[in-house]
Motif scaffolding. Structure first.
Motif, PDB file in Angstrom:
ATOM      1  N   ILE A  30       0.489  11.229  -3.048  1.00  0.00           N
ATOM      2  CA  ILE A  30      -0.201  10.199  -3.837  1.00  0.00           C
ATOM      3  C   ILE A  30      -0.900  10.844  -5.034  1.00  0.00           C
ATOM      4  CG2 ILE A  30      -2.047   8.488  -3.832  1.00  0.00           C
ATOM      5  CD1 ILE A  30       0.247   7.523  -2.176  1.00  0.00           C
ATOM      6  N   LEU A  31      -1.605  11.936  -4.779  1.00  0.00           N
ATOM      7  CA  LEU A  31      -2.366  12.603  -5.836  1.00  0.00           C
ATOM      8  C   LEU A  31      -1.456  13.184  -6.910  1.00  0.00           C
ATOM      9  CD1 LEU A  31      -5.043  14.383  -3.614  1.00  0.00           C
ATOM     10  CD2 LEU A  31      -5.412  12.425  -5.130  1.00  0.00           C
ATOM     11  N   ARG A  32      -0.264  13.648  -6.539  1.00  0.00           N
ATOM     12  CA  ARG A  32       0.663  14.205  -7.542  1.00  0.00           C
ATOM     13  C   ARG A  32       1.062  13.134  -8.556  1.00  0.00           C
ATOM     14  NH1 ARG A  32       5.139  18.288  -5.041  1.00  0.00           N
ATOM     15  NH2 ARG A  32       5.111  19.084  -7.168  1.00  0.00           N
ATOM     16  N   TYR A  33       1.316  11.936  -8.078  1.00  0.00           N
ATOM     17  CA  TYR A  33       1.661  10.863  -9.008  1.00  0.00           C
ATOM     18  C   TYR A  33       0.475  10.517  -9.894  1.00  0.00           C
ATOM     19  CZ  TYR A  33       2.854   6.330 -10.924  1.00  0.00           C
ATOM     20  OH  TYR A  33       3.076   5.301 -11.801  1.00  0.00           O
ATOM     21  N   VAL A  34      -0.700  10.388  -9.285  1.00  0.00           N
ATOM     22  CA  VAL A  34      -1.903  10.040 -10.060  1.00  0.00           C
ATOM     23  C   VAL A  34      -2.171  11.098 -11.121  1.00  0.00           C
ATOM     24  CG1 VAL A  34      -4.394   9.705  -9.920  1.00  0.00           C
ATOM     25  CG2 VAL A  34      -2.909   8.716  -8.164  1.00  0.00           C
ATOM     26  N   MET A  56      -8.995   0.261  -3.386  1.00  0.00           N
ATOM     27  CA  MET A  56      -7.531   0.305  -3.320  1.00  0.00           C
ATOM     28  C   MET A  56      -7.160   1.313  -2.247  1.00  0.00           C
ATOM     29  SD  MET A  56      -4.685   0.864  -6.305  1.00  0.00           S
ATOM     30  CE  MET A  56      -2.933   0.681  -5.899  1.00  0.00           C
ATOM     31  N   THR A  57      -6.308   0.877  -1.336  1.00  0.00           N
ATOM     32  CA  THR A  57      -5.943   1.704  -0.191  1.00  0.00           C
ATOM     33  C   THR A  57      -4.450   1.957  -0.174  1.00  0.00           C
ATOM     34  OG1 THR A  57      -7.720   0.646   1.066  1.00  0.00           O
ATOM     35  CG2 THR A  57      -6.120   1.950   2.308  1.00  0.00           C
ATOM     36  N   PHE A  58      -4.088   3.211   0.060  1.00  0.00           N
ATOM     37  CA  PHE A  58      -2.682   3.576   0.225  1.00  0.00           C
ATOM     38  C   PHE A  58      -2.416   3.895   1.689  1.00  0.00           C
ATOM     39  CE2 PHE A  58      -2.545   4.213  -4.352  1.00  0.00           C
ATOM     40  CZ  PHE A  58      -1.260   3.799  -4.654  1.00  0.00           C
ATOM     41  N   ARG A  59      -1.299   3.395   2.189  1.00  0.00           N
ATOM     42  CA  ARG A  59      -0.794   3.732   3.509  1.00  0.00           C
ATOM     43  C   ARG A  59       0.692   4.046   3.373  1.00  0.00           C
ATOM     44  NH1 ARG A  59      -3.667  -0.964   4.033  1.00  0.00           N
ATOM     45  NH2 ARG A  59      -5.596  -0.890   5.254  1.00  0.00           N
ATOM     46  N   PRO A  60       1.237   4.877   4.251  1.00  0.00           N
ATOM     47  CA  PRO A  60       2.662   5.219   4.157  1.00  0.00           C
ATOM     48  C   PRO A  60       3.547   3.989   4.325  1.00  0.00           C
ATOM     49  CG  PRO A  60       1.518   6.734   5.630  1.00  0.00           C
ATOM     50  CD  PRO A  60       0.559   5.621   5.331  1.00  0.00           C
ATOM     51  N   SER A  61       4.605   3.943   3.556  1.00  0.00           N
ATOM     52  CA  SER A  61       5.570   2.842   3.654  1.00  0.00           C
ATOM     53  C   SER A  61       6.565   3.075   4.776  1.00  0.00           C
ATOM     54  CB  SER A  61       6.325   2.692   2.328  1.00  0.00           C
ATOM     55  OG  SER A  61       7.012   3.897   2.009  1.00  0.00           O
ATOM     56  N   ARG A  62       6.515   4.280   5.378  1.00  0.00           N
ATOM     57  CA  ARG A  62       7.416   4.606   6.481  1.00  0.00           C
ATOM     58  C   ARG A  62       6.617   5.185   7.648  1.00  0.00           C
ATOM     59  NH1 ARG A  62      12.552   7.899   4.686  1.00  0.00           N
ATOM     60  NH2 ARG A  62      13.019   7.328   6.851  1.00  0.00           N
ATOM     61  N   ARG A  84       8.585  16.362   2.844  1.00  0.00           N
ATOM     62  CA  ARG A  84       9.083  14.988   2.967  1.00  0.00           C
ATOM     63  C   ARG A  84       7.932  14.004   2.833  1.00  0.00           C
ATOM     64  NH1 ARG A  84      13.132  13.102   6.645  1.00  0.00           N
ATOM     65  NH2 ARG A  84      13.659  10.932   6.128  1.00  0.00           N
ATOM     66  N   LEU A  85       6.816  14.316   3.446  1.00  0.00           N
ATOM     67  CA  LEU A  85       5.659  13.425   3.356  1.00  0.00           C
ATOM     68  C   LEU A  85       5.114  13.348   1.941  1.00  0.00           C
ATOM     69  CD1 LEU A  85       5.922  13.361   6.399  1.00  0.00           C
ATOM     70  CD2 LEU A  85       3.488  13.855   6.586  1.00  0.00           C
ATOM     71  N   MET A  86       5.104  14.468   1.241  1.00  0.00           N
ATOM     72  CA  MET A  86       4.648  14.442  -0.153  1.00  0.00           C
ATOM     73  C   MET A  86       5.581  13.590  -1.008  1.00  0.00           C
ATOM     74  SD  MET A  86       2.982  18.149  -1.090  1.00  0.00           S
ATOM     75  CE  MET A  86       4.313  19.195  -0.512  1.00  0.00           C
ATOM     76  N   GLU A  87       6.870  13.676  -0.760  1.00  0.00           N
ATOM     77  CA  GLU A  87       7.834  12.846  -1.500  1.00  0.00           C
ATOM     78  C   GLU A  87       7.584  11.366  -1.243  1.00  0.00           C
ATOM     79  OE1 GLU A  87      11.608  14.184  -0.151  1.00  0.00           O
ATOM     80  OE2 GLU A  87      11.520  16.113  -1.212  1.00  0.00           O
ATOM     81  N   ILE A  88       7.338  11.007   0.017  1.00  0.00           N
ATOM     82  CA  ILE A  88       7.059   9.607   0.345  1.00  0.00           C
ATOM     83  C   ILE A  88       5.774   9.148  -0.337  1.00  0.00           C
ATOM     84  CG2 ILE A  88       6.453   8.033   2.235  1.00  0.00           C
ATOM     85  CD1 ILE A  88       8.279   9.729   4.038  1.00  0.00           C
ATOM     86  N   GLY A  89       4.766  10.022  -0.372  1.00  0.00           N
ATOM     87  CA  GLY A  89       3.522   9.682  -1.041  1.00  0.00           C
ATOM     88  C   GLY A  89       3.730   9.405  -2.523  1.00  0.00           C
ATOM     89  N   GLU A  90       4.482  10.262  -3.195  1.00  0.00           N
ATOM     90  CA  GLU A  90       4.767  10.042  -4.618  1.00  0.00           C
ATOM     91  C   GLU A  90       5.513   8.734  -4.837  1.00  0.00           C
ATOM     92  OE1 GLU A  90       5.596  13.222  -7.537  1.00  0.00           O
ATOM     93  OE2 GLU A  90       6.010  14.454  -5.761  1.00  0.00           O
ATOM     94  N   GLN A  91       6.498   8.468  -3.986  1.00  0.00           N
ATOM     95  CA  GLN A  91       7.280   7.242  -4.122  1.00  0.00           C
ATOM     96  C   GLN A  91       6.415   6.007  -3.898  1.00  0.00           C
ATOM     97  OE1 GLN A  91      10.346   7.919  -1.207  1.00  0.00           O
ATOM     98  NE2 GLN A  91      11.313   9.550  -2.390  1.00  0.00           N
ATOM     99  N   ASP A  92       5.528   6.076  -2.919  1.00  0.00           N
ATOM    100  CA  ASP A  92       4.646   4.933  -2.645  1.00  0.00           C
ATOM    101  C   ASP A  92       3.698   4.676  -3.811  1.00  0.00           C
ATOM    102  OD1 ASP A  92       5.860   4.712  -0.216  1.00  0.00           O
ATOM    103  OD2 ASP A  92       4.137   5.351   0.985  1.00  0.00           O
ATOM    104  N   ALA A  93       3.174   5.753  -4.401  1.00  0.00           N
ATOM    105  CA  ALA A  93       2.265   5.591  -5.538  1.00  0.00           C
ATOM    106  C   ALA A  93       2.995   5.024  -6.746  1.00  0.00           C
ATOM    107  CB  ALA A  93       1.617   6.930  -5.876  1.00  0.00           C
TER     108      ALA A  93
END
Length: 374
Positions: free
Chosen positions: A18-22, A296-302, A349-358
């Motif tokens: 998430i933070l990488r995208y931000v 604003m809250t982020f949760r994993p999409s998977r 893999r989790l970091m990739e999912i975080g970026e995609q979700d953001a």
């Protein structure tokens, strides 16, 4: 604006995504208030004490996670694991003989070395926090621990013009943050040994912290970006059994750890949203000093537990046998395994999912970060 990073063991890698995208989209951004517990405390401490820009700090954090292997977190050799299990067996059979007292299932000496290298403390203190407080990019940082000695939730805070607070079973302490606070906050109960701070023993900060958003509020936040590692299941998924027959220890422990570290975040978010709705119906002079706080809250999409099953075969043999012995292969979503899987392929893999979700919520995130709060 505050950044709130919650627990979840190895799932903390999702926060980094998430933070990488931000950081990539808003390179000049900084979070004046940062709070963290458990794995989130590691991420919070790194961001709070990093000397560079926000994107530089995030990339350094991503590099740290990307290079993780289980043996950099705890001893995974057969002799070490068997010795700890043997000491537990002796303690149980011997009625708690003090000479055989075991402090955790695994030895986390490698994690001490890793954090000491990554955070570069001076005499144990995270001096980068002072640097960022002085240059104005940081107002306050807080890490949570649980005192096993008293049963209290303790928030260790460092910042400018702090006012500490105290509530039933939880209190804030102004201090100079050290590696010990980070290690204590991330000490998963029973698995990781507790850490002594002063004359008390402390463990994972998520155990008794029933209101994980509260430290940010006490520190003055008007906006909160919270990142949880809890996958929000659909009703159909929630009704579907994860195991057949009697639940193995891994399933029981997974449900227990979810309740301790992850479910409380969703409950606190719900409380804050309801309070915001109530406050908006009142004129400002009738709010008794309370304020609407944008959230604003982020949760994993998977489901991060299910994903951990795909990476389990690459775990070190001794640790893999231990987790299988607990029954991680018998459950469809081994949440316990996902919290302990500090392994480079899984965390990437989790970091990739975080970026995609953001990125998927990029417009919403822009409105939150760039909005005036009206």
């Amino acid at each position: 604006m505050a950044l709130v990073l919650t627990g979840g063991g190895a799932r903390g890698a999702y926060q980094v995504g998430i933070l990488r995208y931000v950081a990539r989209r808003w390179p000049q951004l900084h979070f004046p208030i940062i709070t963290g517990v458990s794995a989130g405390a590691i991420n919070a401490a790194h961001l709070a004490q990093a000397h560079g820009t926000f994107p530089q700090a995030v990339e350094e954090l991503a590099a740290l996670w990307s290079e993780l292997t289980p043996d950099r977190i705890f001893r995974v050799d057969v002799s070490g694991l068997l010795a700890n299990m043997g000491r537990w067996g002796v303690q149980l059979a011997g009625g708690g003989v003090r000479e055989s007292r075991v402090r955790g299932l695994v030895d986390t000496a490698p994690l001490w070395e890793l954090l000491t290298e990554a955070l570069a403390p001076v005499n144990g203190e995270l001096t980068g926090i002072d640097y960022n407080l002085a240059r104005g990019t940081l107002r306050a940082v807080a890490l949570g621990t649980t005192s096993y000695s008293t049963g209290q939730s303790v928030i260790w805070a460092q910042g400018r013009n702090l006012q500490t607070w105290e509530r039933p079973s939880r209190r804030a302490v102004e201090t100079r943050l050290c590696v010990e606070h980070v290690m204590a906050s991330s000490a998963l109960p029973l698995f990781f040994p507790a850490v002594k701070i002063g004359d008390q023993w402390h463990g994972d900060g998520g155990i008794r912290l029933t209101a994980p958003l509260s430290p940010a509020l006490h520190l003055g936040a008007h906006k909160i970006l919270a990142v949880s590692s809890h996958y929000e299941r659909t009703q159909g998924e929630a009704d579907r059994p994860a195991v057949r027959g009697y639940p193995p220890p891994a399933q029981v422990l997974g449900v227990l750890l979810d309740a301790i570290f992850l479910d409380v975040v969703d409950q606190d978010v719900m409380r804050m949203e309801r309070m915001n709705d109530l406050l908006r119906t009142l004129p400002e002079e009738s709010r008794s000093g309370m304020r609407v706080v944008e959230l604003m809250t982020f949760r994993p999409s998977r489901d991060l537990g299910m994903i951990s099953r795909e990476h389990e075969p690459r775990l070190p043999r001794a640790f893999r046998l231990l987790t299988r012995g607990l029954g991680t292969r018998e459950t469809a979503s081994p949440d316990l395994l996902s919290m302990m899987m500090f392994q480079e392929d899984y965390v990437r893999r989790l970091m990739e999912i975080g970026e995609q979700d953001a990125e998927a919520r990029g417009d919403e995130l822009a409105a939150f970060i760039e909005g005036d709060g009206s």
